[in-house]
Design a protein around this motif. Structure first.
Motif, mmCIF file in Angstrom:
data_model
loop_
_atom_site.group_PDB
_atom_site.id
_atom_site.type_symbol
_atom_site.label_atom_id
_atom_site.label_comp_id
_atom_site.label_asym_id
_atom_site.label_seq_id
_atom_site.Cartn_x
_atom_site.Cartn_y
_atom_site.Cartn_z
ATOM 1 N N THR A 226 34.743 41.925 55.640
ATOM 2 C CA THR A 226 35.933 41.084 55.714
ATOM 3 C C THR A 226 35.553 39.671 55.321
ATOM 4 O OG1 THR A 226 36.911 42.422 57.458
ATOM 5 C CG2 THR A 226 37.732 40.183 57.216
ATOM 6 N N PHE A 227 36.340 39.071 54.444
ATOM 7 C CA PHE A 227 36.066 37.729 53.973
ATOM 8 C C PHE A 227 37.325 36.902 54.122
ATOM 9 C CE2 PHE A 227 32.051 38.826 52.076
ATOM 10 C CZ PHE A 227 32.195 40.141 51.714
ATOM 11 N N VAL A 228 37.151 35.595 54.202
ATOM 12 C CA VAL A 228 38.274 34.660 54.262
ATOM 13 C C VAL A 228 38.284 33.855 52.983
ATOM 14 C CG1 VAL A 228 39.326 32.743 55.482
ATOM 15 C CG2 VAL A 228 38.136 34.521 56.768
ATOM 16 N N ALA A 229 39.387 33.902 52.264
ATOM 17 C CA ALA A 229 39.499 33.159 51.020
ATOM 18 C C ALA A 229 40.066 31.777 51.286
ATOM 19 C CB ALA A 229 40.405 33.910 50.040
ATOM 20 N N LEU B 280 34.822 34.659 37.353
ATOM 21 C CA LEU B 280 36.143 34.148 37.690
ATOM 22 C C LEU B 280 36.105 33.452 39.037
ATOM 23 C CD1 LEU B 280 38.503 37.027 38.846
ATOM 24 C CD2 LEU B 280 36.045 37.255 38.730
ATOM 25 N N PRO B 281 37.092 32.623 39.323
ATOM 26 C CA PRO B 281 37.108 31.911 40.601
ATOM 27 C C PRO B 281 37.192 32.877 41.775
ATOM 28 C CG PRO B 281 38.647 30.912 39.058
ATOM 29 C CD PRO B 281 38.203 32.207 38.445
ATOM 30 N N ALA B 282 36.468 32.550 42.837
ATOM 31 C CA ALA B 282 36.597 33.333 44.068
ATOM 32 C C ALA B 282 38.000 33.163 44.629
ATOM 33 C CB ALA B 282 35.552 32.887 45.079
ATOM 34 N N GLY B 283 38.446 34.149 45.400
ATOM 35 C CA GLY B 283 39.775 34.074 45.994
ATOM 36 C C GLY B 283 40.337 35.447 46.248
ATOM 37 N N ASP C 88 45.959 41.592 47.945
ATOM 38 C CA ASP C 88 45.088 40.680 48.710
ATOM 39 C C ASP C 88 43.638 41.154 48.724
ATOM 40 O OD1 ASP C 88 47.328 39.114 49.330
ATOM 41 O OD2 ASP C 88 47.751 40.292 51.121
ATOM 42 N N VAL C 89 43.122 41.582 47.570
ATOM 43 C CA VAL C 89 41.712 41.950 47.475
ATOM 44 C C VAL C 89 40.896 40.661 47.433
ATOM 45 C CG1 VAL C 89 39.939 43.050 46.072
ATOM 46 C CG2 VAL C 89 42.200 44.101 46.297
ATOM 47 N N ALA C 90 40.082 40.427 48.446
ATOM 48 C CA ALA C 90 39.305 39.195 48.537
ATOM 49 C C ALA C 90 38.023 39.329 47.730
ATOM 50 C CB ALA C 90 38.976 38.891 49.999
ATOM 51 N N VAL C 91 37.810 38.387 46.832
ATOM 52 C CA VAL C 91 36.587 38.334 46.039
ATOM 53 C C VAL C 91 35.826 37.080 46.460
ATOM 54 C CG1 VAL C 91 35.626 38.210 43.713
ATOM 55 C CG2 VAL C 91 37.705 39.530 44.134
#
Length: 274
Positions: free
Chosen positions: A9-12, A70-73, A97-100
């Motif tokens: 799990t990540f927070v963009a 590409l930009p994270a987000g 909402d796929v977090a990269v």
């Protein structure tokens, strides 16, 4: 062996400007990510959209794109039959909402679930630290097929792998004949195919397609730990990889991405050394 059984799990960031370059690059900065896409849904040529913008058109099964920095987000990903109008058509596959995360190297795979339903699964590419003369072999099961054992040179190296998980092992560099058999048997499910395991790199083998439709195939991807830039080709019974595939089209303007904590990229926990 290491297996992908957990989802990170990540927070963009609250808002990220998405400006997609027309060409790929070799590595990500602290604010960027490297992303590739593998098309593993048989008999369906598609157009891929990210946040409402077409990024890959006429995407054929078995094709792995070049990597993109590409930009994270967060990204809303939609896959439509080729030529469909997103304004009126329903996507064949979608993932919202796929977090990269920044700094990650990932491959997003459009494939069939074990039950044959089209899905999107993102994987993190994490090459191991390798000794001289060694290579890393990672296998990702993204086919509508039962659990498999993976063999290299006729010998099992990874066992009991199920969709949509992955497993890795460290082996001597070189070219091996790889196949996948139904777990606990000698019944070949896919392959064999010659796979070149380059010293100091992670070679990812994808088993994709459908056992019921007799179109199982292999695709391969190489990740160099020194540059974190993956490349790939298709192999096995179906599919081809196109060098220089027209990449993500530059988005007109910037697209705001909403930020939230979401399930994102699959990770692996264990390694074995051969």
């Amino acid at each position: 062996m290491r297996k992908a059984t957990a989802v990170a799990t990540f927070v963009a960031a609250p808002a990220v400007a998405l400006a997609l370059p027309a060409a790929g690059a070799s590595a990500a900065t602290a604010e960027q990510a490297v992303v590739s896409i593998l098309h593993g849904v048989p008999d369906l040529t598609v157009d891929v959209y990210a946040n409402g913008e077409e990024v890959v058109g006429d995407f054929a099964p078995g094709t792995l794109t070049d990597p993109l920095v590409l930009p994270a987000g967060e990204y809303d990903l939609d896959v439509y039959p080729a030529g469909a109008d997103p304004a009126s058509a329903e996507p064949a596959i979608s993932a919202q909402d796929v977090a990269v995360p920044a700094g990650v190297n990932a491959t997003v795979v459009a494939h069939l679930s074990a039950e044959g339903v089209p899905v999107l699964t993102p994987f993190v590419n994490t090459p191991a630290v390798l000794d001289a003369g060694q290579a890393e072999l990672t296998v990702r099961h993204v086919a509508a097929a039962p659990a498999v054992d993976v063999r290299a040179g006729g010998q099992p190296v990874l066992t009991g792998l199920t969709n949509p998980n992955e497993a890795s092992t460290t082996v001597p560099a070189g070219t091996v004949s790889a196949d996948a058999v139904l777990t606990g048997t000698d019944q070949v499910a896919v392959g064999p195919a010659d796979v070149t395991l380059r010293e100091g790199t992670e070679t990812v083998v994808y088993a994709w397609g459908s056992a019921a439709d007799s179109n199982l195939a292999l695709a391969t991807q190489t990740v160099d730990a020194s540059s974190s830039a993956p490349s790939g080709v298709a192999a096995g019974e179906a599919g081809t990889a196109e060098a220089g595939l027209p990449w993500w089209v530059a988005a007109a303007g910037a697209v705001a991405l909403a930020g939230a904590a979401v399930p994102a990229l699959r990770t692996r926990a264990q390694r074995t050394r051969a």
